[in-house]
Design an enzyme around this catalytic site. Structure first.
Site, PDB file in Angstrom:
ATOM      1  N   CYS A  15      18.393   9.917   7.463  1.00  0.00           N
ATOM      2  CA  CYS A  15      19.412  10.868   7.013  1.00  0.00           C
ATOM      3  C   CYS A  15      20.743  10.460   7.625  1.00  0.00           C
ATOM      4  O   CYS A  15      20.797   9.606   8.502  1.00  0.00           O
ATOM      5  CB  CYS A  15      19.072  12.266   7.484  1.00  0.00           C
TER       6      CYS A  15
ATOM      7  N   ARG B 233      22.698   6.923   3.152  1.00  0.00           N
ATOM      8  CA  ARG B 233      21.527   7.160   4.010  1.00  0.00           C
ATOM      9  C   ARG B 233      20.586   8.216   3.433  1.00  0.00           C
ATOM     10  O   ARG B 233      19.508   8.463   3.982  1.00  0.00           O
ATOM     11  CB  ARG B 233      21.976   7.596   5.410  1.00  0.00           C
TER      12      ARG B 233
ATOM     13  N   TRP C 252      17.570  12.551   3.563  1.00  0.00           N
ATOM     14  CA  TRP C 252      16.551  11.755   2.875  1.00  0.00           C
ATOM     15  C   TRP C 252      15.236  12.374   3.317  1.00  0.00           C
ATOM     16  O   TRP C 252      14.815  12.245   4.459  1.00  0.00           O
ATOM     17  CB  TRP C 252      16.647  10.293   3.298  1.00  0.00           C
TER      18      TRP C 252
ATOM     19  N   ASN D 260      18.474  13.485  12.469  1.00  0.00           N
ATOM     20  CA  ASN D 260      17.976  12.324  11.740  1.00  0.00           C
ATOM     21  C   ASN D 260      16.806  11.784  12.541  1.00  0.00           C
ATOM     22  O   ASN D 260      16.923  11.593  13.745  1.00  0.00           O
ATOM     23  CB  ASN D 260      19.071  11.260  11.634  1.00  0.00           C
ATOM     24  N   GLY D 261      15.679  11.555  11.883  1.00  0.00           N
ATOM     25  CA  GLY D 261      14.506  11.044  12.581  1.00  0.00           C
ATOM     26  C   GLY D 261      13.322  11.943  12.315  1.00  0.00           C
ATOM     27  O   GLY D 261      13.318  12.720  11.361  1.00  0.00           O
TER      28      GLY D 261
ATOM     29  N   GLU E 241       6.308 -13.510  -1.851  1.00  0.00           N
ATOM     30  CA  GLU E 241       7.478 -12.645  -1.687  1.00  0.00           C
ATOM     31  C   GLU E 241       8.688 -13.462  -1.224  1.00  0.00           C
ATOM     32  O   GLU E 241       9.820 -13.245  -1.679  1.00  0.00           O
ATOM     33  CB  GLU E 241       7.139 -11.524  -0.688  1.00  0.00           C
TER      34      GLU E 241
ATOM     35  N   LYS F 177      12.193 -13.633  -3.268  1.00  0.00           N
ATOM     36  CA  LYS F 177      13.481 -13.251  -2.685  1.00  0.00           C
ATOM     37  C   LYS F 177      14.509 -14.353  -2.899  1.00  0.00           C
ATOM     38  O   LYS F 177      15.648 -14.102  -3.277  1.00  0.00           O
ATOM     39  CB  LYS F 177      13.264 -12.989  -1.194  1.00  0.00           C
TER      40      LYS F 177
ATOM     41  N   GLU G 282      15.510 -14.778  -6.653  1.00  0.00           N
ATOM     42  CA  GLU G 282      16.203 -13.596  -7.149  1.00  0.00           C
ATOM     43  C   GLU G 282      17.693 -13.598  -6.778  1.00  0.00           C
ATOM     44  O   GLU G 282      18.537 -13.234  -7.587  1.00  0.00           O
ATOM     45  CB  GLU G 282      15.480 -12.386  -6.536  1.00  0.00           C
TER      46      GLU G 282
ATOM     47  N   HIS H 253      -3.883 -29.064  -5.756  1.00  0.00           N
ATOM     48  CA  HIS H 253      -4.481 -28.940  -7.098  1.00  0.00           C
ATOM     49  C   HIS H 253      -3.416 -28.977  -8.201  1.00  0.00           C
ATOM     50  O   HIS H 253      -3.673 -28.540  -9.312  1.00  0.00           O
ATOM     51  CB  HIS H 253      -5.312 -27.662  -7.193  1.00  0.00           C
TER      52      HIS H 253
ATOM     53  N   LYS I 287      18.059  -2.478 -10.003  1.00  0.00           N
ATOM     54  CA  LYS I 287      17.295  -1.951  -8.870  1.00  0.00           C
ATOM     55  C   LYS I 287      16.046  -1.225  -9.354  1.00  0.00           C
ATOM     56  O   LYS I 287      14.980  -1.353  -8.768  1.00  0.00           O
ATOM     57  CB  LYS I 287      18.175  -0.999  -8.045  1.00  0.00           C
TER      58      LYS I 287
END
Ligand code: M6R
Length: 632
Positions: free
Chosen positions: A2, A45, A90, A116-117, A508, A512, A515, A531, A627
């Site tokens: 947050c 945030r 959040w 926050n937390g 991944e 990245k 992309e 192979h 996104k």
């Protein structure tokens, strides 16, 4: 994750200076306006709800809050307000409702708190506060009620500190309450009749802004950078009282001095916290995001996790198959997790690209759990797979970052990854938090089914507990990664290889890089190189390898050597202390067992970022990509 802000001062003049209107000297912003503007700057945030608490000498404490974005909040006019606090949320505990919006207050409405937390022991504390009236589902609300007890002299400690006086001081009360909180937090508290904001930090960021006749506090300097560039970053355990132009900081109850730094970023970099791109900022947010993902969920001593999810009685014991459905980076998180489900939960687990998923014949719907992994919770392909699974009669479950997203409304249960908003199109911190959440789920299912012994679970949970610190150690090595990116940036193609848990990380890593840099990058199971793909290997195709615990490092290195023999440069992520002397570049990964490949992935994220940055690519908005992909 947050955003919180506090401001104490007499309001500010916007536009004052050379360009200002000579008579007015610019627009005058009241305390509430300064906080409202700060919240807009912090909205990256979180944007589930917003609220403020303003304190005036005669008007007392005024609170306004509501669900929805910051611009939807009407900040009340409080002409005598001299300080206040604000919050943009959040959601982690409780849905994004008006009642769950911060600030939260005590029973009598004298104290207001933004946070926050995550307060991990909030249920225990709430039970101890049984005579208090709670109005929200949040973990945060215990804090104002604890302060209320301290301030009314009801606790033994506060009575002793005051020599038995009924009333206590807000600063002392926050210091005592802090001792009772477990978890990660940044807190701002105000109290009617007190002209200060008292703040505390443990595990969540908090920075003070130091003006001549005003002081600020916020999760991030972005919140107040237009008013002051002189800042002090609080350290874990610090408690501070801020008043106009003065700041008193305490550690372990004793006054301490903390350095004042001057922020030199240009205004347009401010919203990215001084980073050039959201992606790099989000890569660096991973320790904080992971702490939030894990907060309150690991019971290492008991060898168990509490994900706050439930299944019908007997469902897990009878489970025949887990089928993970996802796209892109979330699919790779699923590939990582599938191995953990098989090992810890003892359940056959498959991972399917959501757009390809069909329930299929020969399966037993009521003994199948379909797990949709999706950061956004809105990916059309993943939602389509969930709908097909629901139609077949399977039990469905989501692992997502987004409270209230479509997927959460269509599945039988959800675990939130709590990574905070991710703005860069390239998923980074959410991959780490997805894998960590799925790892916890695999332990929970394994323990429930009796497939995982407590001692073995403890080992996994210890590894998870070490994850945020290990990721931070990798981030501290960024300069070395940048150097490697500069050396190899103009290569013809890049190959990423690994085995076991190293395979999804290799895939991944390649995603990245392609992309955001637009370079040709491919990920392979290392054993597959010989192979076919080995035909592509030349001195101009670096091979990046995951050579850590959990990734069958020795065998992978044999395949890397095969590529090196054909002239390819080799870069490897290796467990600290292991010896792979023939690598051209070795990046060390701290010893955290089963999550080492996940930590290695941070090197690959940084490598992709720096190659793309060297090439001047639009990193946060790569061409042709979005996104959230809401079309099939
Ligand atoms: O929101 P989701 O996790 O469902 O998104 C899935 C993919 O579109 C996403 O992971 C995509 O692959 C990323 N941009 C990769 O960085």
């Amino acid at each position: 994750m947050c955003g919180i802000i506090g401001y104490v001062g007499a309001g500010v003049t916007r536009g004052a200076g050379e360009d200002a209107d000579e008579e007015t000297g610019g627009d005058r912003l009241a305390v509430g306006d300064v906080i409202h503007q700060g919240l807009r700057n912090l909205e990256y945030r979180g944007y589930d709800s917003a609220g403020v608490a303003l304190v005036g000498e005669t008007s007392g404490l005024t609170v306004a809050k509501r669900s929805g974005e910051v611009d939807g909040l009407t900040v009340p006019e409080v002409p005598d307000a001299a300080h206040g606090i604000g919050h943009t949320r959040w959601s982690t505990h409780g849905p994004p409702t008006d009642a769950n919006a911060h600030p939260h207050t005590d029973c009598v409405g004298d104290v207001a708190v933004v946070h926050n937390g995550i307060v991990e022991n909030h249920e225990t504390l709430k039970a101890e506060l049984s005579d208090h009236a709670f109005t929200s589902d949040t973990d945060t609300e215990v804090i104002p009620h604890l302060l209320e007890e301290e301030l009314s002299g009801e606790t033994e400690a506060s009575a002793a500190d005051d020599g038995g006086d009924a009333e206590s001081d807000l600063l002392a009360a926050v210091q005592r309450v802090e001792d009772r909180l477990e978890g990660s937090y940044a807190i701002c508290a105000v109290r009617e009749g007190d002209d200060r904001i008292v703040v505390a930090r443990r595990g969540s960021p908090l920075v003070l802004g130091r003006g001549e006749d005003a002081s600020f506090v916020a999760s991030d300097v972005t919140a107040f950078l237009e008013h002051t560039r002189d800042v002090t970053y609080l350290e874990d355990g610090d408690v501070a009282a801020i008043a106009p132009g003065s700041v008193d900081i305490f550690a372990d109850g004793e006054p301490v001095e903390r350095e004042i730094e001057t922020v030199t970023w240009e205004a347009n970099a401010a919203e990215k916290g001084g980073y050039d791109h959201y992606m790099r900022k989000e890569i660096h947010e991973q320790p904080e995001a992971l702490r939030q993902t894990l907060a309150g969920r690991l019971d290492v001593d008991a060898g168990d996790v509490d994900l706050d999810v439930s299944f019908p009685p007997g469902f897990l014991a009878d489970l025949e198959e887990i089928r993970i459905v996802a796209c892109g980076t979330s699919y790779y998180a699923g590939r990582y997790a599938a191995r953990l489900f098989e090992e810890y939960a003892g359940v056959r687990t498959t991972v399917e690209i959501a757009s390809e998923y069909e329930f299929g014949a020969g399966r037993t719907p009521d003994r199948t759990l379909v797990v949709a992994v999706t950061q956004s919770g809105e990916t059309a392909d993943t939602l389509g797979a969930v709908r097909r699974a629901n139609a077949a009669g399977a039990r469905t479950f989501a692992v997502t970052n987004t409270l209230g997203s479509t997927v959460t409304r269509e599945v039988d249960g959800t675990a939130f990854i709590r990574a905070g908003p991710e703005i860069g199109v390239a998923a980074t911190k959410t991959f780490a938090s997805q894998v960590a959440t799925l790892a916890m789920l695999s332990v929970a299912v394994g323990r429930d089914r009796g497939a995982l012994a407590a001692a073995d679970a403890r080992t996994v949970l210890e590894d998870l507990r070490g994850l945020p610190g290990a990721v931070q150690q990798v981030l501290d090595e960024e300069a070395a990664v940048r150097e490697a990116a500069r050396e190899y940036r103009d290569s013809e193609a890049f190959f990423f290889v690994g085995r076991a848990l190293g395979v999804p990380v290799a895939l991944e890593g390649a995603l990245k890089l392609k992309e955001i840099s637009y370079d040709h990058a491919e990920g392979f199971a290392a054993g597959e190189l010989k192979h076919g793909p080995l035909a592509l290997v030349t001195p101009d195709t670096p091979v990046l390898a995951v050579l850590t615990e959990g990734g069958r490092a020795r065998e992978t290195m044999n395949n890397v050597t095969e590529a090196q023999t054909r002239g390819a440069p080799a870069l490897g992520c290796v467990t600290a202390g292991s010896e792979f002397d023939t690598l051209d570049v070795a990046f060390e990964v701290p010893d955290v067992g089963v999550v080492e490949p996940l930590v290695a992935n941070v090197y690959l994220q940084l490598f992709a970022y720096h190659v793309a940055n060297e090439k001047g690519r639009p990193i946060d908005k790569p061409r042709n990509l979005a996104k959230s992909v809401t079309v099939e």
